[in-house]
Design a protein around this motif. Sequence first.
Motif, PDB file in Angstrom:
ATOM      1  N   CYS A 327       0.878  -1.165   0.000  1.00 15.28           N
ATOM      2  CA  CYS A 327       0.000   0.000   0.000  1.00 15.28           C
ATOM      3  C   CYS A 327       0.921   1.221   0.000  1.00 15.28           C
ATOM      4  N   ASP A 328       0.474   2.299  -0.650  1.00 16.30           N
ATOM      5  CA  ASP A 328       1.338   3.486  -0.739  1.00 16.30           C
ATOM      6  C   ASP A 328       0.824   4.640   0.124  1.00 16.30           C
ATOM      7  N   ASP A 329       0.024   4.310   1.133  1.00 17.12           N
ATOM      8  CA  ASP A 329      -0.641   5.348   1.927  1.00 17.12           C
ATOM      9  C   ASP A 329       0.050   5.501   3.289  1.00 17.12           C
ATOM     10  N   PRO A 330       0.633   6.677   3.546  1.00 19.31           N
ATOM     11  CA  PRO A 330       1.311   6.858   4.835  1.00 19.31           C
ATOM     12  C   PRO A 330       0.396   7.371   5.949  1.00 19.31           C
ATOM     13  N   ARG A 331      -0.902   7.562   5.651  1.00 16.98           N
ATOM     14  CA  ARG A 331      -1.774   8.201   6.641  1.00 16.98           C
ATOM     15  C   ARG A 331      -1.865   7.377   7.942  1.00 16.98           C
ATOM     16  N   SER A 332      -1.612   8.071   9.043  1.00 20.01           N
ATOM     17  CA  SER A 332      -1.679   7.473  10.379  1.00 20.01           C
ATOM     18  C   SER A 332      -0.914   6.148  10.479  1.00 20.01           C
ATOM     19  N   SER A 333       0.203   6.080   9.754  1.00 21.65           N
ATOM     20  CA  SER A 333       1.012   4.856   9.829  1.00 21.65           C
ATOM     21  C   SER A 333       1.828   4.864  11.121  1.00 21.65           C
ATOM     22  N   LEU A 334       1.862   3.729  11.798  1.00 23.16           N
ATOM     23  CA  LEU A 334       2.616   3.663  13.048  1.00 23.16           C
ATOM     24  C   LEU A 334       4.124   3.638  12.808  1.00 23.16           C
ATOM     25  N   SER A 335       4.542   3.464  11.557  1.00 17.51           N
ATOM     26  CA  SER A 335       5.973   3.557  11.250  1.00 17.51           C
ATOM     27  C   SER A 335       6.495   4.959  11.567  1.00 17.51           C
ATOM     28  N   TYR A 336       5.626   5.954  11.423  1.00 17.14           N
ATOM     29  CA  TYR A 336       6.054   7.332  11.706  1.00 17.14           C
ATOM     30  C   TYR A 336       6.187   7.547  13.215  1.00 17.14           C
ATOM     31  N   LYS A 337       5.322   6.911  13.963  1.00 19.18           N
ATOM     32  CA  LYS A 337       5.448   6.989  15.423  1.00 19.18           C
ATOM     33  C   LYS A 337       6.732   6.276  15.851  1.00 19.18           C
ATOM     34  N   LEU A 338       6.993   5.136  15.216  1.00 21.03           N
ATOM     35  CA  LEU A 338       8.218   4.395  15.507  1.00 21.03           C
ATOM     36  C   LEU A 338       9.440   5.273  15.199  1.00 21.03           C
ATOM     37  N   ARG A 339       9.385   5.955  14.051  1.00 21.75           N
ATOM     38  CA  ARG A 339      10.507   6.840  13.689  1.00 21.75           C
ATOM     39  C   ARG A 339      10.715   7.907  14.772  1.00 21.75           C
ATOM     40  N   LYS A 340       9.609   8.456  15.273  1.00 17.65           N
ATOM     41  CA  LYS A 340       9.707   9.506  16.291  1.00 17.65           C
ATOM     42  C   LYS A 340      10.378   8.964  17.561  1.00 17.65           C
ATOM     43  N   VAL A 341       9.943   7.789  18.002  1.00 21.07           N
ATOM     44  CA  VAL A 341      10.508   7.209  19.220  1.00 21.07           C
ATOM     45  C   VAL A 341      11.990   6.894  19.007  1.00 21.07           C
ATOM     46  N   LEU A 342      12.314   6.314  17.845  1.00 21.66           N
ATOM     47  CA  LEU A 342      13.709   5.956  17.566  1.00 21.66           C
ATOM     48  C   LEU A 342      14.592   7.196  17.466  1.00 21.66           C
ATOM     49  N   THR A 343      14.032   8.270  16.923  1.00 19.17           N
ATOM     50  CA  THR A 343      14.811   9.501  16.767  1.00 19.17           C
ATOM     51  C   THR A 343      15.275  10.021  18.133  1.00 19.17           C
ATOM     52  N   LEU A 344      14.439   9.808  19.136  1.00 22.80           N
ATOM     53  CA  LEU A 344      14.805  10.267  20.481  1.00 22.80           C
ATOM     54  C   LEU A 344      15.886   9.385  21.112  1.00 22.80           C
ATOM     55  N   GLU A 345      16.006   8.156  20.613  1.00 24.32           N
ATOM     56  CA  GLU A 345      16.898   7.188  21.268  1.00 24.32           C
ATOM     57  C   GLU A 345      18.188   6.902  20.501  1.00 24.32           C
ATOM     58  N   CYS A 346      18.120   7.019  19.160  1.00 23.26           N
ATOM     59  CA  CYS A 346      19.244   6.550  18.329  1.00 23.26           C
ATOM     60  C   CYS A 346      20.055   7.724  17.770  1.00 23.26           C
ATOM     61  N   ARG A 347      21.194   7.391  17.225  1.00 25.42           N
ATOM     62  CA  ARG A 347      22.005   8.425  16.567  1.00 25.42           C
ATOM     63  C   ARG A 347      21.352   8.837  15.249  1.00 25.42           C
ATOM     64  N   GLU A 348      20.841   7.860  14.543  1.00 28.72           N
ATOM     65  CA  GLU A 348      20.243   8.152  13.231  1.00 28.72           C
ATOM     66  C   GLU A 348      19.137   7.139  12.946  1.00 28.72           C
ATOM     67  N   VAL A 349      18.119   7.589  12.225  1.00 25.72           N
ATOM     68  CA  VAL A 349      17.042   6.675  11.816  1.00 25.72           C
ATOM     69  C   VAL A 349      16.895   6.767  10.298  1.00 25.72           C
ATOM     70  N   LEU A 350      17.005   5.636   9.637  1.00 22.83           N
ATOM     71  CA  LEU A 350      16.844   5.594   8.183  1.00 22.83           C
ATOM     72  C   LEU A 350      15.481   4.974   7.871  1.00 22.83           C
ATOM     73  N   CYS A 351      14.768   5.590   6.934  1.00 25.88           N
ATOM     74  CA  CYS A 351      13.466   5.046   6.537  1.00 25.88           C
ATOM     75  C   CYS A 351      13.499   4.714   5.056  1.00 25.88           C
ATOM     76  N   THR A 352      12.843   3.624   4.720  1.00 24.90           N
ATOM     77  CA  THR A 352      12.765   3.251   3.306  1.00 24.90           C
ATOM     78  C   THR A 352      11.372   2.706   3.016  1.00 24.90           C
ATOM     79  N   ASP A 353      10.905   2.942   1.798  1.00 22.36           N
ATOM     80  CA  ASP A 353       9.612   2.375   1.387  1.00 22.36           C
ATOM     81  C   ASP A 353       9.569   2.374  -0.137  1.00 22.36           C
ATOM     82  N   PRO A 354       9.361   1.192  -0.737  1.00 21.42           N
ATOM     83  CA  PRO A 354       9.364   1.129  -2.199  1.00 21.42           C
ATOM     84  C   PRO A 354       8.150   1.811  -2.817  1.00 21.42           C
TER      85      PRO A 354
END
Length: 405
Positions: A327-354
Amino acid sequence: MPETALRPRVRQPLKIAVIGGCGHVGLPFGLLLSDVGHEVTLIDVNARSVEGVRAGRMPFFEEGADELLPQCLASGRLLLSTETSSLREQDVVIVTIGTPVDEYLDPDIRTFDRVIDATLADMGDGQLLMIRSTVFPGVTERLGRRVHERNPSIQVCYCPERIAQGYALRELTQLPQIVSGCTPEAEARAADMFRDLGAKVLPVAPVEAELGKLFANSYRYINFAISNQFYMLAERHGADFHRVYDAVTADYPRMKGFARSGFAGGPCLLKDTMQLASFNHNLLTLGQNAMMINEGLPRFIVDQLKAKGPLVNATAGILGMAFKGDCDDPRSSLSYKLRKVLTLECREVLCTDPQIADPSFVSLEECLDRADFLILGACHSEYKSLVTTKPVVDVFGFLRRPTTT
Ligand SMILES: NC(=O)c1ccc[n+]([C@@H]2O[C@H](COP(=O)([O-])OP(=O)(O)OC[C@H]3O[C@@H](n4cnc5c(N)ncnc54)[C@H](O)[C@@H]3O)[C@@H](O)[C@H]2O)c1
């Protein structure tokens, strides 16, 4: 692939306008109605989408639509507009605009009312106004009363959309359609339209149709939460949730409804559960607990990783940012919440989606190469053949499951 060439033609072609006609609900429905012989005008305030669809380009993934859209345009039975000026010429006006909840998790009725008022101002005698957006219980009857005061010849019906996003062209004719009307005439006209599509029709009262739609989405949301809670419980106790899942569901019909664990995001499930809670004066304990569990899953994943070692110098990689797989729909995807949490904890967060074009995302190769660990965010088919030596967190149990056709 939907068998468009085999679709029957309607006996009585109608002129139909779809408001929100370039959206995930409006566009496939409009294409199908045009394909069976109606003259359909897709009306949308998003001028870019209107321009793209008019040029034959789908604004999002919809199975079979890349082929069907040009056919509908070539037939002359599919028109596009950003204006509502043609409404008076229509037999039927279908409303498919978004119906979000606001910052207090209450339905945003004002936007819906504004669009309906503007729509009614352009409608004429004897038309059928069909609400296809998901609405708060009571909205249809209230609308029916308002319409009756303005012009009693306009008929109001509510026919909730129940498709799985991306597969509407197939499902619209295969799934039974729940139909309700503020008058027997409204119900009968709506029922005829869906019967003409070959769908089975299930008539109910408007408030039952409204509740039915919200029950269905809340049920699914709560069901996912059960599995997500079990997943977290198993993980905390060192057990493998997916092995338990496979064991308890194998040849055991009573566990057929047991969902896999995974991110329960997207534009509908949470907001419809909250609509139902709001309708019941904020008393939907199961739904509200489901929200805490489902929305808490990204944080749980990160906490589990942190328990294994510090993340401050780590680079995390998220595979899949869409709200669900393929699916190509990012609306209310929990991957974005995950990115937010990881951003607070990690040095860098890389995201990919075909499937999602976003300049901030990296290629799959770069993600696999640079990340210290990976987390599956969406079960895209492309990831089935993933080869990596890096640790992968797969809440869905997707990568280890055999491919199904
Ligand atoms: N997406 C799904 O799979 C799905 C399934 C069942 C029900 N629903 C419900 O259907 C409704 C629409 O959802 P969606 O996912 O199609 O939303 P969407 O955002 O994809 O589509 C809504 C469309 O309406 C347009 N729009 C907004 N205001 C407008 C206006 N005033 N005039 C004309 N066009 C306007 C937008 O530009 C957009 O193209 C919601 O109530 C949703 O809950 C969605």
